[in-house]
Design an enzyme around this catalytic site. Structure first.
Site, PDB file in Angstrom:
ATOM      1  N   ASP A   8      28.944  -6.926  11.278  1.00  0.00           N
ATOM      2  CA  ASP A   8      29.876  -6.075  11.144  1.00  0.00           C
ATOM      3  C   ASP A   8      29.132  -4.963  10.001  1.00  0.00           C
ATOM      4  OD1 ASP A   8      31.973  -4.642  12.335  1.00  0.00           O
ATOM      5  OD2 ASP A   8      33.400  -6.532  11.847  1.00  0.00           O
ATOM      6  N   ASP A 103      29.099  -0.224  15.470  1.00  0.00           N
ATOM      7  CA  ASP A 103      28.911  -0.881  14.088  1.00  0.00           C
ATOM      8  C   ASP A 103      28.760  -2.213  14.512  1.00  0.00           C
ATOM      9  OD1 ASP A 103      31.340  -1.040  15.637  1.00  0.00           O
ATOM     10  OD2 ASP A 103      32.363  -0.702  13.585  1.00  0.00           O
ATOM     11  N   GLU A 104      28.526  -2.742  15.970  1.00  0.00           N
ATOM     12  CA  GLU A 104      28.457  -4.349  15.723  1.00  0.00           C
ATOM     13  C   GLU A 104      27.719  -4.926  16.151  1.00  0.00           C
ATOM     14  OE1 GLU A 104      32.250  -6.897  16.599  1.00  0.00           O
ATOM     15  OE2 GLU A 104      32.783  -5.310  17.189  1.00  0.00           O
TER      16      GLU A 104
END
Length: 353
Positions: A8, A103-104
């Site tokens: 993350d 983003d993860e």
């Protein structure tokens, strides 16, 4: 036993802006729409978070909490470019990558031979490589199952990692608050607490039949998670077909104005934020509304719509409220969108010959 890493990125959008403009590093910064257009915060850096600013908050509220907040509209092309580079780094270690958003992602490194097969060292190396090549920081969680890896990635933020080994799973679950389990929101946590369920240990000792009777399908999932059961595999081919948000209400509502306020102030901003992470242009196939009534019956209504649109969602919700509520209280309100089929989308983008 699988070796799962959940990576993350730390305040990703804001981090890209601070990297490209170092003068932004030490001031409260947020990415989001303007307050006069009912904008929403996509992400905030840590100086801004100290004032209480967070994602899915209205920009107007963020500016009340932090009047000197630096607000940027965002550069989606830059975020997508960084995200693609990060995924290329993941691919150096495993083909089993399941992106959740820009983003993860989940990574299954069970069969990875690098770092002598140590998932802990692989996560450290991935994070260091991201730092070296992109000048961005990432946090990671390492565990034998997906939901624990995701929880672990939050435990040593920012720029850290947390490991839950197979041997540590039982003890970790014993003390884990149910509110930390993905899918358990504030209202659900409160209802669980009302029957004495606060930690996973409480659920482990609770009668499964009673749990199913009170909470339905969710009760089964909750019971499995509290036993350390999560059979979901990391799926590289997983195509996200929809994005949705919903709220179970602490008390049933009976007035349309309360429902509309919930949609405008809470649900729509969160839906837009989640959709923008997976579909930055907000293009969709359909959008719709869900209402669950006090008798636990529920209804949904969808419209074909090309781009996420708040006014249409409000109109659909108003129609459903007037035509299907039949005087019942409403205990849950939800919004959702169905995403375009990628193959159809590519065909639509082809030039005419």
């Amino acid at each position: 036993m699988r070796k799962i890493i959940h990576v993350d990125m730390d305040c990703f959008f804001a981090a890209v802006e601070m990297r490209d403009d170092p003068s932004l590093r030490d001031i409260p910064l947020a990415i989001g729409g303007s307050a006069d257009r009912r904008g929403v915060i996509s992400t905030a850096n840590y100086p801004a978070r100290r004032y209480g600013v967070h994602s899915a908050m209205s920009t107007a509220m963020a500016l009340k909490l932090c009047p000197h907040l630096k607000l940027l509209p965002g550069r989606m092309a830059a975020y997508k470019e960084a995200s693609q580079h990060i995924r290329e780094i993941f691919a150096r270690y495993t083909p089993l990558i399941e992106p959740l958003s820009l983003d993860e992602a989940y990574l299954d490194v069970t069969d990875c031979s690098q770092c002598n097969g140590s998932a802990t060292l692989i996560a450290e190396q991935i994070r260091q490589t991201i730092s070296d090549e992109l000048n961005l920081t990432a946090s990671a969680g390492i565990a034998p199952i997906k939901f624990l890896a995701k929880i672990a990635s939050e435990l040593n933020k920012p720029n850290g990692q947390y490991v839950i080994t197979p041997a540590q799973v039982p003890a970790f679950l014993q003390q884990l608050p149910l509110s930390k389990i993905p899918g358990v929101g504030k209202v659900t946590a409160k209802r669980l607490e009302e029957v004495g369920l606060i930690t996973c240990a409480d659920v482990q000792q609770y009668d499964l039949a009673a749990l199913l009777k009170r909470f339905g399908k969710f009760g089964r999932v909750l019971w499995e998670r509290c036993q350390g059961i999560d059979l979901r595999e990391v799926s590289p081919e997983r195509l996200r077909k929809s994005v949705g948000v919903e709220r179970t209400l602490a008390e049933d509502i009976h007035d349309w104005e309360d429902c509309e306020a919930l949609i405008v102030d809470k649900l729509y901003p969160e839906l837009e934020l989640r959709l923008r992470k997976v579909k930055p242009d907000l293009h969709i196939a359909r959008q719709g509304v869900k209402l669950k009534f006090q008798d636990f019956q529920q209804t949904t209504q969808e419209h074909v719509w090309p781009v996420l649109n708040k006014d249409d969602l409000i109109n659909v919700a108003r129609q459903v409220w007037r035509e299907r509520r039949e005087g019942r209280g409403v205990r849950l309100v939800g919004l959702h969108v169905t995403l375009l089929d990628p193959q159809l989308e590519r065909q639509l983008l082809l030039p005419w010959e």
